[in-house]
Structure formats: structure tokens, C-alpha cells
Design an enzyme around this catalytic site. Structure first.
Site, PDB file in Angstrom:
ATOM      1  N   LYS A  53       8.057  36.327  25.013  1.00 37.63           N
ATOM      2  CA  LYS A  53       8.747  35.633  23.438  1.00 37.63           C
ATOM      3  C   LYS A  53       7.921  33.919  23.825  1.00 37.63           C
ATOM      4  O   LYS A  53       7.860  33.569  22.182  1.00 37.63           O
ATOM      5  CB  LYS A  53      10.191  34.887  24.616  1.00 37.63           C
ATOM      6  N   GLN A  97      17.329  33.895  29.959  1.00 40.30           N
ATOM      7  CA  GLN A  97      17.218  34.944  30.602  1.00 40.30           C
ATOM      8  C   GLN A  97      18.375  36.046  31.331  1.00 40.30           C
ATOM      9  O   GLN A  97      18.372  35.015  32.634  1.00 40.30           O
ATOM     10  CB  GLN A  97      15.784  35.256  30.722  1.00 40.30           C
ATOM     11  N   ASP A 120      20.562  33.687  21.144  1.00 36.67           N
ATOM     12  CA  ASP A 120      20.991  34.969  21.057  1.00 36.67           C
ATOM     13  C   ASP A 120      22.689  35.878  21.402  1.00 36.67           C
ATOM     14  O   ASP A 120      22.460  36.817  20.499  1.00 36.67           O
ATOM     15  CB  ASP A 120      21.311  35.069  22.821  1.00 36.67           C
TER      16      ASP A 120
END
Ligand code: NAP
Length: 304
Positions: A53, A97, A120
Site C-alpha cells: 500500500k 490493517q 475501507d
């Protein structure tokens, strides 16, 4: 019929090039989209995902604020960092994460993220907006699947879509997104799971089969109709002594046999996988644009 292979790497690269151009334009207006990343612990898969990322942020020109915390980080410390990122004007998207180490309360952390920075798309506010068809942030993997279909020229409107899997991160959001009354959606969707009575009967009716079960060979050639579109979200490790690492990655679909019957098919790896990070950065750029629009509107209102 031999299927056209949908090249997820290429579609993702095309989208990243578009994002890069958009970020360059934003920079001319003094706007630099920013992504705040939080990784707790040493899980190797999570570490490599976060590194990918960060690399992609750099490629596109997105500022990335990386926070790698030790596994013993407390809930309070983590919540404080999320709050700090919520208040940081340089950060437009926050990525925590998952999975977090077991002693941490994942749901509480996700709920603490400002919904306007929830790139997200996991915050209940954004989940609710997705269900009712309002603009929020769409979750990355399902949104990536839809982009792959659209950019491959597959007609979603009116199609019979069968999704195998009903998880909160893939199956359920995908079903919700595909039934929306809007262009490039309007599908008729069936969602299957382990209690589905006759999976093959369901998948054989489908114009588009989307496999997200997490089990190799869940979809075999006898389970699809001639010319169906097959999207494989699954990522599974199977032992392979010929590989240095001792395993290889396969999807949920018997790729070699199904590709002889389908019209389009995604490979694993190189299909849905490369789209997920790209959609996260798409949401981050979108977030920066929305923030700017809100600020412009406020300024106009104040000067009236
Ligand atoms: P999950 O939470 O384990 O959910 C799997 C779903 O599949 C469940 O709903 C389960 O049914 C259903 N299922 C499992 N075996 C089945 C079978 N034989 N027949 C019918 N339904 C079956 O998995 P997930 O998080 O959604 O992920 C699914 C797969 O996608 C995994 O391989 C994961 O690694 C991969 N994935 C890839 C990406 C990417 O970026 N490429 C992103 C996310 C996930 P029940 O609900 O009845 O248990």
C-alpha cells in the site's frame, strides 16, 4: 468456448494511472491526498500488504503516514492514534490493517474512525449508506470486482449474478452493491453459502458467477453455463513442493477447466487481488476531493 482472461493487474494499473493524473491536478490546487496507515504487530502477510500500500501511495503521489506499532500496543494507545488521525487535516483516509492482535477490540477501533475518512468502507455509517444507495465509501474488494466487470465490458444490468459466500467484507456488500437501482448495477442477485441446498443448481442459472468462498475447486466446469462470466475472489494456499516457498496460490475456481466454458474469467493471482489496494487509494483521493468541495462550499456561504 475459451474465455477471455480478465487481466486484473492491467485494469488496476490503468486505474492507478488515472488516479496519478488526478492527484497531479489536485496538487496544482495545493491539495495532497493523505492516507494514514496503522499496522499493529508482526504478522508477515499484513506487513507485506501494508508495504504494498505504501509503495502504491508513492507511485500515485499520495502522502502516506505510516505507523507500525508493537504487538503489545494497548487499546487506549491505538484509540488515541486513530483520534489523532481523525483530527489531522493532512490525512483523508485511515487504514487500520486487520486482523489486529487478539487483545485488541477491532470493532471499537473501526467505529472510532471518522466515517469521512473510512476508506475501507467498514464503518457502520458507510455500510448503511451503501445499503440505501447513498454516497459513502464502498468496500475495496467488492468495488474492485465491479470495476473489473465494467472495464471488461461485461453487462451487469439485468444479469443473473450468483455470489458464493456471504462474508461482511465480500459477499454481502457485493450483493448490496449489485442490486442498487443505478447504472452498471440493476443485477438480479442470489447469495449462496454453506447451507445452500444445491449450489450447482444455483450457479448454472448465472450469467455471472462470483466465487468468494475461500476453498479451492468450489466452482467446477459442470457448475457453470456455457458463456458465463466467472470472477474468482478466493485466495487459497495449496502445498506445492516445486515452489521454493512450498505452496502456490489458487482461487476458488477450477481455472483450467472453467476457462474452456466461460466467456470471461479472472485468474488467481492477477485477477481481483491487484484491484483491492487500487480501490483503497481511489477512496482516499475521493475523500480529499469531497473535503475540498465541502470547504469551498463553506467559503462561498461565508462570503455571501
Ligand atoms: P469468509 O469470511 O471465510 O467467508 C466465506 C464464505 O463462503 C462464507 O459465507 C461461507 O458460508 C461460504 N462458503 C465456504 N465454503 C462454501 C461452499 N463449499 N459452498 C458454499 N459456500 C461456501 O471469507 P471472505 O473473507 O469473504 O473471503 C473469501 C475468499 O476471498 C478468501 O479466499 C479470501 O482470502 C479471499 N479474499 C480476497 C481478497 C482480495 O483482495 N483478492 C479480499 C478479501 C478476501 P457460511 O457463511 O455458511 O460459512
Amino acid at each position: 468456448m475459451t474465455a477471455q482472461i480478465i487481466d486484473g493487474k492491467q485494469v488496476a494499473a490503468d486505474m492507478r494511472a488515472e488516479l496519478k493524473a488526478e492527484v497531479a491536478k489536485l496538487k496544482e490546487q495545493g491539495i495532497v491526498p493523505g492516507l494514514g496507515v496503522i499496522l499493529v504487530g508482526e504478522d508477515p502477510a499484513s506487513k507485506s500488504y501494508v508495504t504494498a500500500k505504501e509503495r502504491t501511495c508513492e507511485e500515485i503521489g499520495i502522502y502516506s503516514d505510516d505507523n507500525r506499532l508493537p504487538a503489545e500496543t494497548s487499546q487506549e494507545e491505538l484509540m488515541a492514534l486513530v483520534e489523532k488521525m481523525n483530527n489531522n487535516p493532512k490525512i483523508n483516509g485511515i487504514l487500520v490493517q486487520l486482523p489486529l492482535p487478539k487483545h485488541l477490540n477491532e470493532a471499537e477501533v473501526l467505529l472510532a474512525i471518522d466515517p469521512a475518512k473510512d476508506v475501507d468502507g467498514f464503518h457502520p455509517m458507510n455500510v448503511g449508506k451503501m445499503v440505501v444507495g447513498e454516497k459513502g465509501f464502498l468496500p475495496c474488494t467488492p468495488h474492485g470486482v465491479i470495476q473489473l466487470l465494467i472495464r471488461s465490458g461485461v453487462t451487469i444490468e439485468g444479469a443473473n449474478v450468483v455470489i458464493v459466500g456471504r462474508s461482511n467484507i465480500v459477499g454481502k456488500p457485493l450483493a448490496n452493491m449489485l442490486i442498487q437501482k443505478q447504472p452498471n448495477r440493476n443485477a438480479t442477485v442470489t447469495v449462496c453459502h454453506t447451507r445452500t441446498k444445491d449450489l450447482a443448481h444455483q450457479t448454472r442459472q448465472a450469467d455471472i458467477v462470483i466465487a468468494a468462498a475461500g476453498r479451492p475447486n468450489t466452482i467446477t466446469a459442470d457448475m457453470i453455463k456455457e458463456g458465463a462470466v466467472v470472477i474468482d475472489v478466493g485466495v487459497n494456499r495449496v502445498e506445492d513442493a516445486t515452489k521454493k516457498r512450498g505452496y502456490r496460490l489458487v482461487g476458488d475456481v477450477d481455472f483450467e477447466a472453467v476457462k474452456e466454458k466461460a466467456s470471461f474469467i479472472t485468474p488467481v493471482p492477477g485477477g481481483v487481488g491487484p484491484m483491492t489496494i487500487t480501490m483503497l487509494l481511489y477512496n482516499t483521493v475521493e475523500s480529499a476531493k469531497r473535503k475540498q468541495k465541502t470547504e469551498d462550499r463553506r467559503q462561498r456561504e461565508n462570503s455571501d
